[in-house]
Design a protein around this motif. Structure first.
Motif, mmCIF file in Angstrom:
data_model
loop_
_atom_site.group_PDB
_atom_site.id
_atom_site.type_symbol
_atom_site.label_atom_id
_atom_site.label_comp_id
_atom_site.label_asym_id
_atom_site.label_seq_id
_atom_site.Cartn_x
_atom_site.Cartn_y
_atom_site.Cartn_z
ATOM 1 N N PRO A 137 -2.018 49.781 35.095
ATOM 2 C CA PRO A 137 -1.115 49.636 33.953
ATOM 3 C C PRO A 137 -0.587 50.980 33.463
ATOM 4 O O PRO A 137 -1.190 52.019 33.691
ATOM 5 C CB PRO A 137 -1.978 48.982 32.878
ATOM 6 C CG PRO A 137 -3.339 48.851 33.420
ATOM 7 C CD PRO A 137 -3.363 49.345 34.819
ATOM 8 N N THR A 138 0.542 50.923 32.746
ATOM 9 C CA THR A 138 1.169 52.135 32.227
ATOM 10 C C THR A 138 1.757 51.867 30.850
ATOM 11 O O THR A 138 2.114 50.737 30.527
ATOM 12 C CB THR A 138 2.272 52.633 33.187
ATOM 13 O OG1 THR A 138 2.833 53.823 32.637
ATOM 14 C CG2 THR A 138 3.366 51.609 33.381
ATOM 15 N N SER A 139 1.860 52.911 30.060
ATOM 16 C CA SER A 139 2.495 52.793 28.750
ATOM 17 C C SER A 139 3.939 53.283 28.793
ATOM 18 O O SER A 139 4.628 53.272 27.784
ATOM 19 C CB SER A 139 1.708 53.586 27.704
ATOM 20 O OG SER A 139 1.684 54.957 28.057
ATOM 21 N N VAL A 140 4.397 53.714 29.967
ATOM 22 C CA VAL A 140 5.777 54.175 30.118
ATOM 23 C C VAL A 140 6.691 52.945 30.079
ATOM 24 O O VAL A 140 6.518 52.019 30.869
ATOM 25 C CB VAL A 140 5.963 54.954 31.443
ATOM 26 C CG1 VAL A 140 7.408 55.362 31.633
ATOM 27 C CG2 VAL A 140 5.052 56.169 31.466
ATOM 28 N N PRO A 141 7.665 52.913 29.163
ATOM 29 C CA PRO A 141 8.497 51.718 29.012
ATOM 30 C C PRO A 141 9.456 51.496 30.181
ATOM 31 O O PRO A 141 9.978 52.440 30.757
ATOM 32 C CB PRO A 141 9.290 51.994 27.735
ATOM 33 C CG PRO A 141 9.356 53.485 27.642
ATOM 34 C CD PRO A 141 8.061 53.980 28.244
ATOM 35 N N LYS A 176 21.616 51.024 31.100
ATOM 36 C CA LYS A 176 22.400 51.073 29.862
ATOM 37 C C LYS A 176 21.549 51.550 28.693
ATOM 38 O O LYS A 176 21.964 52.424 27.924
ATOM 39 C CB LYS A 176 23.017 49.715 29.550
ATOM 40 C CG LYS A 176 23.882 49.728 28.286
ATOM 41 C CD LYS A 176 24.624 48.433 28.107
ATOM 42 C CE LYS A 176 25.491 48.359 26.884
ATOM 43 N NZ LYS A 176 25.709 49.503 26.082
ATOM 44 N N GLN A 177 20.336 51.000 28.540
ATOM 45 C CA GLN A 177 19.447 51.436 27.463
ATOM 46 C C GLN A 177 19.134 52.924 27.593
ATOM 47 O O GLN A 177 19.145 53.655 26.603
ATOM 48 C CB GLN A 177 18.132 50.656 27.493
ATOM 49 C CG GLN A 177 18.238 49.220 27.072
ATOM 50 C CD GLN A 177 16.933 48.466 27.332
ATOM 51 O OE1 GLN A 177 16.229 48.721 28.319
ATOM 52 N NE2 GLN A 177 16.625 47.529 26.454
ATOM 53 N N LEU A 178 18.885 53.350 28.802
ATOM 54 C CA LEU A 178 18.559 54.747 29.039
ATOM 55 C C LEU A 178 19.730 55.649 28.671
ATOM 56 O O LEU A 178 19.559 56.640 27.958
ATOM 57 C CB LEU A 178 18.156 54.953 30.501
ATOM 58 C CG LEU A 178 17.657 56.336 30.875
ATOM 59 C CD1 LEU A 178 16.358 56.655 30.161
ATOM 60 C CD2 LEU A 178 17.458 56.443 32.366
ATOM 61 N N LEU A 179 20.923 55.301 29.129
ATOM 62 C CA LEU A 179 22.100 56.119 28.837
ATOM 63 C C LEU A 179 22.414 56.150 27.342
ATOM 64 O O LEU A 179 22.885 57.159 26.820
ATOM 65 C CB LEU A 179 23.309 55.618 29.628
ATOM 66 C CG LEU A 179 23.211 55.785 31.156
ATOM 67 C CD1 LEU A 179 24.393 55.106 31.847
ATOM 68 C CD2 LEU A 179 23.124 57.250 31.548
ATOM 69 N N ASP A 180 22.130 55.038 26.643
ATOM 70 C CA ASP A 180 22.447 54.948 25.213
ATOM 71 C C ASP A 180 21.411 55.613 24.307
ATOM 72 O O ASP A 180 21.766 56.111 23.240
ATOM 73 C CB ASP A 180 22.588 53.479 24.785
ATOM 74 C CG ASP A 180 23.831 52.811 25.350
ATOM 75 O OD1 ASP A 180 24.731 53.527 25.858
ATOM 76 O OD2 ASP A 180 23.896 51.566 25.299
ATOM 77 N N HIS A 189 9.746 59.966 29.303
ATOM 78 C CA HIS A 189 9.264 59.306 30.518
ATOM 79 C C HIS A 189 9.704 57.848 30.485
ATOM 80 O O HIS A 189 9.559 57.176 29.459
ATOM 81 C CB HIS A 189 7.741 59.394 30.624
ATOM 82 C CG HIS A 189 7.281 60.778 30.919
ATOM 83 N ND1 HIS A 189 7.135 61.258 32.202
ATOM 84 C CD2 HIS A 189 6.954 61.807 30.110
ATOM 85 C CE1 HIS A 189 6.745 62.512 32.167
ATOM 86 N NE2 HIS A 189 6.624 62.867 30.899
ATOM 87 N N VAL A 190 10.265 57.361 31.599
ATOM 88 C CA VAL A 190 10.767 55.989 31.665
ATOM 89 C C VAL A 190 10.525 55.389 33.043
ATOM 90 O O VAL A 190 10.249 56.100 34.006
ATOM 91 C CB VAL A 190 12.279 55.898 31.348
ATOM 92 C CG1 VAL A 190 12.579 56.371 29.941
ATOM 93 C CG2 VAL A 190 13.091 56.669 32.351
ATOM 94 N N ARG A 191 10.678 54.057 33.095
ATOM 95 C CA ARG A 191 10.662 53.309 34.346
ATOM 96 C C ARG A 191 11.959 52.531 34.428
ATOM 97 O O ARG A 191 12.416 51.954 33.438
ATOM 98 C CB ARG A 191 9.496 52.317 34.397
ATOM 99 C CG ARG A 191 8.156 52.957 34.552
ATOM 100 C CD ARG A 191 7.049 51.961 34.718
ATOM 101 N NE ARG A 191 6.967 51.085 33.544
ATOM 102 C CZ ARG A 191 6.509 49.847 33.572
ATOM 103 N NH1 ARG A 191 6.110 49.304 34.705
ATOM 104 N NH2 ARG A 191 6.439 49.133 32.473
ATOM 105 N N LEU A 192 12.556 52.512 35.610
ATOM 106 C CA LEU A 192 13.758 51.727 35.869
ATOM 107 C C LEU A 192 13.480 50.813 37.054
ATOM 108 O O LEU A 192 12.788 51.210 37.995
ATOM 109 C CB LEU A 192 14.949 52.635 36.231
ATOM 110 C CG LEU A 192 15.453 53.597 35.170
ATOM 111 C CD1 LEU A 192 16.524 54.505 35.771
ATOM 112 C CD2 LEU A 192 16.013 52.842 33.982
ATOM 113 N N GLN A 193 14.035 49.613 37.015
ATOM 114 C CA GLN A 193 13.919 48.704 38.149
ATOM 115 C C GLN A 193 15.314 48.304 38.601
ATOM 116 O O GLN A 193 16.138 47.912 37.774
ATOM 117 C CB GLN A 193 13.094 47.475 37.767
ATOM 118 C CG GLN A 193 11.659 47.817 37.477
ATOM 119 C CD GLN A 193 10.808 46.610 37.171
ATOM 120 O OE1 GLN A 193 11.307 45.529 36.895
ATOM 121 N NE2 GLN A 193 9.498 46.789 37.220
ATOM 122 N N GLY A 194 15.554 48.447 39.879
ATOM 123 C CA GLY A 194 16.868 48.139 40.446
ATOM 124 C C GLY A 194 16.918 48.586 41.889
ATOM 125 O O GLY A 194 15.953 48.408 42.632
#
Length: 136
Positions: free
Chosen positions: A46-50, A55-59, A66-71
């Motif tokens: 598990p991770t606490s990185v959202p 779009k959310q990231l750019l905005d 620190h972030v996670r993206l799925q695509g």
């Protein structure tokens, strides 16, 4: 003669083991790929990185967040530069070849999760990827 042959075989074996592997991305490319060692990531818990959308990231992203993206990684733009896309948009990402999963080719159709740190400047924002995971 046998000692020479044995030494040659050992030397070639060591050189082969140290040879760099190509990046595992097999999708479209707009530039030259650089060779670097491929490495697996390790931690899979598990991770606490959202998890965010592009779009959310750019905005809303802040520098060094620190972030996670799925695509999908939709193109290789030369060197460490790639374009990542999800249903909300596209953005540039920087991925070292060693961040790709070892021995697992990734096409432009393969869903992935990128974990990394935002590099936000005055005119440009990108994600510096620390880990690439395949999504089945």
């Amino acid at each position: 003669m046998q000692k020479t042959t044995t030494a040659l075989v050992l030397t070639l074996g060591l050189l082969g083991a140290a040879a760099p592997a190509m990046a595992q991305y097999t999708g479209p490319t707009t530039g030259e790929r650089a060779a670097a060692p491929a490495a697996g990531s390790g931690y899979t818990g598990p991770t606490s990185v959202p998890t965010m959308t592009v779009k959310q990231l750019l905005d809303t992203a802040t520098d060094d967040q620190h972030v996670r993206l799925q695509g999908r990684i939709v193109s290789h733009d030369g060197g460490k530069n790639y374009t990542f896309a999800d249903d909300s948009g596209r953005m540039p990402v920087e991925i070292s070849d060693k961040r790709f999963p070892a021995g697992q080719p990734i096409s432009a159709q393969q869903r992935v999760e990128l974990v990394g740190e935002v590099d936000k400047g005055i005119r440009k924002m990108e994600l510096e990827v620390e880990q690439v995971r395949l999504i089945p």
